[in-house]
Design an enzyme around this catalytic site. Structure first.
Site: not given
Length: 883
Positions: A115, A133, A169, A553, A580-581, A613, A655, A688, A785
């Site tokens: 840690q 070490h 270190d 989604p 989903a972003q 992307v 879809l 949906c 829709e």
């Protein structure tokens, strides 16, 4: 063993005599900060020296198992603190530092600590802090010091005890001891021979020097200082374009963790080798002429070895005496004996958790005992999952949210450190920064998933063991359900009670359902024409596809993940998932729970990022063999094309929809109103299968609309964390603006807007529940829709069933549909004629994990849920044998 050479500047003969004549019982108040068996041994020796251990600060329990240091301290009734972290975003956590300071420590000893300890703790004690070490500083600073000592071919190795400072270190040296590095040393052998036993002694000696006031502080020289990166799987590939000695050093420096690897002709990954007699060894040991140096056992470990020798004797009854060289399998042991041996170890050493493969790779009694001891000492334990949490106090709890990519079992930053803000739709403020995956991140995740499938334990795992892991994952999700629901509410705007029951509750049910399928996936035998005079046997096998890409989604972030991922994993595949972003947080929290459940590295990879992307690269990637997508029809068509052009991936698509709900005059009006409301406004209309259009028989149309208006006025729009709220904010600003434009279009075309259609005047992305009537079939709002809380009502003439069916089916979508009537014959006729993947009769939104879910026409193809979903992630192989 080579003679130990002390490099302590006080270590001349006179100082040694003086050292041993000193009263070394000077008592100090010491805080031990660290973990592992090494830390446990240092702790025990410090207590023997008469020091008071005022607190042990170690890592949290893993899978219900405490670290050996914690076990020892708790046995002595010493205060044990198990902080998951000491800092947040580089700042010390005040409550943690306060608990540490309350111990009154005069010295911190860090024998082995993974840690990050803040300087407020390091500098607090009177005597400061010392750290062990495993290299001769200033050479080989960093976490893989032993590896690099061997990789560089150093002739001398050793360890340093140094005073902690704010560098890596770089603090002043207190004590060093060195040993020769032998030509065939590995990380394991040098650790067992010298760094572990002498390191314990050296750390305790350093404390004695501090207690006597004789501890030096020697500034580390800058000349000869080196810092090397952490050795991991992705940077341990062998470079053959170097001298043989360098290749040898590279292999032994990486063995056995992370393990050097190589490719032959760009195709073959060599990791383990199975010998003719059945024994498996690491590939790097194939040319080794002799066995590795054995670790010296402690008294307790020798007692364990004696017990296990008796166990071997009871299994191998045909062997007169169990020698160190006795081979388990050459002596007649079978697979059932392996299971028994693993269980016998559990009974005698609760901290030693073996897999069957451990026995196959350590077949002699000596190898077996050495392996068990290493595991007991924590030398073979996996690295603790490091999570950089964002913590928030909300909903009367502290939620801890990972916010990085999850690749190959680790939370990592995106390539180039790219991030974006995820927004809370309740007030429009940023929740946190989230890593934004790039193309290179997708490639790394796919490579990890491919290795996990083709080379890892997941691909070799017994289906029932796979199911056991999925059950464990479901249990962990249940344990964290309130936290998951709170995160889901923050990130998506879902009302908390709905998030708890449906978003999270159904996700848990889904994983439990598919966990039960793992060992029930099978093929069949098929009678075929015989090839006389011979005969034939034909059978089919259901096999996993491989690496699967999943793109989900934003309306049900966790549930959509579960619907696809659970079936994918149950079938034995590995997955790279793009949430989903705008709603990534429950997906990355799920990744943390999956790691806690013991899902092997590389099996699950989570990549928050953009569809253009991440989604595109998954569609194009040649190593992805299946892609499951839920989203718009437009994007689904693009994905289908990309998957075809790249490598003809198997595809399943869920879809868009414009689901019709037909309400006949003979319905139960109370039920039709309640279900009609739910069919539209459930989850803020971001559903949906929402009823995109209601067809109400003309004789009850006005009464139905009036009842709906009364109920709409009762709906509470507000804070989704409030348990009395019915309707939270829309998911994100762009969607809110789309709904506003949708309603403006309906008004322009002549539909009657009876209620709603406007943004609510408050912070956040709140939209009024909306009701349109007098909607004609040609209107935009009748065809497209909305994906929001907009009820579209049209009437139809009584008795004209076929005409209303024609209107209901006059759409390119076919995801869901519904009918309300008391006439069972009419209900069956309508359900037969409706062209949709799901038909609800006298109910709506009643989905279940056991019932297949998916659409027709441009609502996509393929199924989520139920047994049918498994077939989306399996391939069928036919095998014909002539005999």
């Amino acid at each position: 063993m080579n003679e130990i050479i002390s490099r302590n500047p006080l270590s001349n003969n006179n100082s040694l005599i003086h050292y041993f004549l000193q009263d070394i019982n000077s008592n100090m108040r010491i805080a031990v900060i660290g973990q592992s068996l090494f830390g446990q041994e240092v702790y025990k020796e410090l207590r023997k020296d008469g020091h008071t251990i005022v607190g042990v600060f170690t890592i949290p329990d893993k899978d219900g198992k405490a670290d050996p240091l914690a076990v020892e301290a708790e046995r002595d009734n010493v205060a044990v603190f198990k902080f998951p972290r000491w800092r947040l975003k580089g700042q010390a956590l005040p409550e943690v530092v306060a608990q540490y300071k309350a111990t009154g420590a005069e010295l911190n000893v860090l024998p082995f600590c993974s840690q990050f300890i803040p300087m407020e703790v390091i500098d607090h004690p009177q005597h400061g802090s010392i750290i062990y070490h495993p290299s001769l500083l200033p050479r080989h600073r960093g976490a893989s010091a032993i590896n690099w000592t061997l990789i560089h071919g150093d002739k001398k190795g050793g360890f340093t005890v140094f005073w902690a400072d704010d560098g890596l270190d770089t603090g002043p040296i207190l004590l060093q001891r060195e040993c020769d590095v032998e030509a065939n040393d590995t990380v394991s052998t040098i650790y067992k021979r010298f760094l572990f036993p002498e390191g314990v002694k050296g750390t305790v000696d350093a404390v004695r020097l501090i207690a006597e006031g004789k501890a030096p502080r020697i500034t580390q020289p800058t000349e000869g200082a080196t810092y090397e990166c952490i050795q991991k799987k992705d940077n341990s590939q062998i470079d053959w374009n170097q001298p043989a000695e360098a290749v040898h050093n590279w292999i032994r420096g990486n063995d056995k963790v992370p393990g050097a690897w190589a490719t032959v002709d760009g195709q073959l990954l060599v990791k383990n080798l199975q010998m003719a007699e059945g024994k498996m060894i690491p590939a790097g040991q194939y040319f080794s002429s002799g066995s590795s140096a054995a670790v010296e056992l402690t008294v307790e470990e020798r007692a364990f070895a004696l017990q296990m020798r008796a166990v071997w004797q009871s299994i191998l009854t045909n062997v007169a005496e169990i020698q160190d060289s006795t081979d388990f399998f050459k002596s007649g042991a079978a697979s059932m004996d392996v299971v028994r041996l693993v269980e016998e170890v559990k009974l005698r050493a609760a901290g030693c958790h073996l897999q069957n493969e451990d026995v196959y790779m350590n077949t002699s009694f000596q190898e077996f005992i050495q392996m068990c001891v290493r595991k007991l000492r924590g030398e073979d334990g996996e690295e603790e999952l490091q999570v950089d949490y964002v913590e928030k106090e909300v909903n009367n709890m502290t939620v801890r949210m990972p916010h990085q990519l999850f690749i190959n079992g680790e939370f990592v930053d995106a390539e180039g450190g790219k991030t974006y803000k995820t927004i809370n739709p309740t007030d429009g403020t940023a929740i946190c920064e989230v890593s934004l995956a790039q193309v290179g991140d997708v490639d790394r995740a796919v490579a990890a998933a491919k290795e996990a499938f083709e080379e890892g334990e997941w691909g070799r795992m017994n289906p029932r063991d796979r199911g056991r892991l999925l059950y464990r994952l479901a249990d962990l999700m249940e344990q964290h359900q309130e936290e998951l629901a709170t995160i889901e509410t923050m990130d998506s705007g879902a009302v908390y009670t709905l998030a708890l029951k449906t978003h999270v509750g159904m996700s848990i049910q889904t994983f439990r359902y598919f966990a039960g399928w793992c060992d029930k996936i099978h093929g069949s035998t098929i009678p075929i024409n015989q090839a006389r005079p011979n005969r034939n046997l034909t059978f089919t096998k259901k096999e996993p596809i491989g690496v699967c890409g999943i793109v989900i989604p934003w309306n049900y972030p966790l549930m959509m993940l579960a619907w696809k991922t659970a079936a994918c994993l149950a079938a034995g595949n590995t997955v790279v998932l793009k949430p989903a972003q705008v709603t990534p947080l429950t997906a990355v929290k799920f990744a943390e729970l999956a790691a806690m459940a013991g899902i092997p590295k590389g099996v699950i990879n989570i990549l928050p990022g953009s569809g253009s992307v991440v989604g595109q690269r998954l569609s194009d990637h040649p190593d992805v063999r299946k892609l499951g997508f839920t989203g718009s029809t437009e994007i689904g068509k693009h994905i289908m094309k990309s998957c075809a052009v790249s490598n003809v991936k198997k595809v399943s698509l869920e879809l868009g929809g414009k689901s019709p709900l037909i309400i006949f005059s003979d319905c139960d009006m109370d039920k039709a109103v309640r279900s009609g409301m739910s069919s539209v406004f459930f989850n803020k209309g971001e559903n949906c299968i929402a009823a995109g259009r209601l067809f109400v028989e003309d004789t009850i149309h006005d009464a139905f609309v009036a009842r709906v208006l009364v109920e709409m006025k009762k709906m509470k729009v507000g804070d989704p964390m409030d348990r009395s709220t019915d309707h939270g904010p829309q998911n994100h600003r762009a969607h809110l603006e789309k709904l506003l434009e949708f309603c403006r279009t309906g008004v322009k075309e002549g539909a009657s807007l009876l209620r709603g259609g406007q943004q609510v005047d408050r912070p956040g992305f709140f939209f009024e529940p909306t009701l349109f009537t007098d909607v004609q079939d040609h209107m935009y709002i009748a065809v497209e829709e909305s994906f929001g809380p907009v009820m579209i009502v049209s009437s139809f003439k009584g008795g004209d069933v076929d005409e209303v069916l024609r209107r209901a089916n006059a759409t390119e979508y076919g995801l869901a549909s519904g009918v309300f009537t008391r006439d069972i014959s009419k209900a069956l006729y309508v359900s037969e004629k409706l062209n949709a993947g799901t038909v609800f009769v006298n109910t709506y939104n009643k989905t279940d994990v056991a019932a297949p879910f998916g659409g027709f026409k441009q609502s996509g193809f393929g199924k989520d849920l139920g047994q049918d979903a498994l077939n989306e992630y399996l391939k069928t192989k036919a095998v014909t044998i002539e005999y």
